[in-house]
Design an enzyme around this catalytic site. Sequence first.
Site, mmCIF file in Angstrom:
data_model
loop_
_atom_site.group_PDB
_atom_site.id
_atom_site.type_symbol
_atom_site.label_atom_id
_atom_site.label_comp_id
_atom_site.label_asym_id
_atom_site.label_seq_id
_atom_site.Cartn_x
_atom_site.Cartn_y
_atom_site.Cartn_z
ATOM 1 C CG HIS A 151 -52.673 4.591 -19.300
ATOM 2 N ND1 HIS A 151 -51.786 5.617 -19.075
ATOM 3 C CD2 HIS A 151 -52.627 3.792 -18.206
ATOM 4 C CE1 HIS A 151 -51.223 5.448 -17.887
ATOM 5 N NE2 HIS A 151 -51.710 4.352 -17.342
ATOM 6 N NE ARG A 177 -48.297 23.404 -22.094
ATOM 7 C CZ ARG A 177 -47.446 22.405 -22.249
ATOM 8 N NH1 ARG A 177 -46.149 22.632 -22.301
ATOM 9 N NH2 ARG A 177 -47.855 21.181 -22.386
ATOM 10 C CD GLU A 216 -49.167 0.176 -25.007
ATOM 11 O OE1 GLU A 216 -49.029 1.182 -25.707
ATOM 12 O OE2 GLU A 216 -48.407 -0.092 -24.057
ATOM 13 C CD GLN A 258 -48.957 -11.325 -24.450
ATOM 14 O OE1 GLN A 258 -49.755 -11.282 -23.517
ATOM 15 N NE2 GLN A 258 -47.957 -12.184 -24.478
ATOM 16 C CG ASP A 294 -54.302 8.355 -17.787
ATOM 17 O OD1 ASP A 294 -54.254 8.639 -18.997
ATOM 18 O OD2 ASP A 294 -53.293 8.228 -17.078
HETATM 19 C C1 GAR Z 1 -46.957 3.414 -25.030
HETATM 20 O O1 GAR Z 1 -46.670 2.349 -24.156
HETATM 21 C C2 GAR Z 1 -48.190 4.157 -24.573
HETATM 22 O O2 GAR Z 1 -49.165 3.315 -24.024
HETATM 23 C C3 GAR Z 1 -47.602 5.065 -23.529
HETATM 24 O O3 GAR Z 1 -46.391 5.516 -24.092
HETATM 25 C C4 GAR Z 1 -45.866 4.486 -24.947
HETATM 26 C C5 GAR Z 1 -45.544 5.081 -26.295
HETATM 27 O O4 GAR Z 1 -44.900 4.154 -27.098
HETATM 28 N N1 GAR Z 1 -48.496 6.129 -23.203
HETATM 29 C C6 GAR Z 1 -48.642 6.601 -21.961
HETATM 30 O O5 GAR Z 1 -48.001 6.205 -21.018
HETATM 31 C C7 GAR Z 1 -49.693 7.690 -21.812
HETATM 32 N N2 GAR Z 1 -49.976 7.957 -20.433
HETATM 33 P P1 GAR Z 1 -44.826 4.323 -28.684
HETATM 34 O O6 GAR Z 1 -44.294 5.729 -28.968
HETATM 35 O O7 GAR Z 1 -43.852 3.283 -29.128
HETATM 36 O O8 GAR Z 1 -46.204 4.112 -29.247
#
Ligand code: GAR
Length: 207
Positions: free
Chosen positions: A110, A66, A181, A179, A151
């Site tokens: 998130h 790692r 992200e 709406q 987070d």
């Molecule tokens: C998104 O909904 C993002 O917010 C989430 O993963 C998805 C990725 O989608 N992230 C987490 O849950 C982080 N803890 P994408 O590859 O289509 O952008």
Amino acid sequence: MFNIVVLVSGGGTNLQAIIDNVENGNLKDVRIAKVISNKGDAFALKRAAKHGIEGEVISPKSYPSRDIFNEALKTAIDAAEPDLIVLAGFLVVVPPVIIRAYRNRIINIHPSLIPSFCGKGFYGLKVHEEALKRGVKVTGATVHFVDEGTDTGPIIIQKAVYVEEGDTPEILQKRVMEQAEWIILSKAIELISQGKVYVEDGVAHIR
Ligand code: GAR
């Protein structure tokens, strides 16, 4: 130019939203220097390639430990000389060595209103499953700086989204993406690139 490196693990719809905003001029003077994925088959890499953006795969499986993976990830990031690192669905814990080197210069999206439905084990669809199980009527998304916790870093922007009767985790996930992200992640990049975000006593403010 304000250089960003975007870290991804999956479909890359958040990456796509950033690409679109760079290309349509909503994100002025922002350049996506590189996209890094921990998974070779992430569709996000295809999105990057389609738009002429360099993609690199750094997978933990390819390294003997790692620590060596963490160093390789840092080397790949450093090479792009980013002003900001954007975690857009990156499902690997960012190691302290990178957080220290880029304090308040790493952001994450998130899919909930932190501090609800976040922390270890809360990622992707799981977040929406838990929100529906709890029966919340409002959820949303959060962009925050990344610190050593999961987070727990300073919150930059949040946007609320209504849960509707009959929602499945998939339907809710799509609504939260559309709406919230895809809008607030680019907004946070814009504000940071314009020097409008600062952190004081662990709290992020917008001037
Ligand atoms: C998104 O909904 C993002 O917010 C989430 O993963 C998805 C990725 O989608 N992230 C987490 O849950 C982080 N803890 P994408 O590859 O289509 O952008």
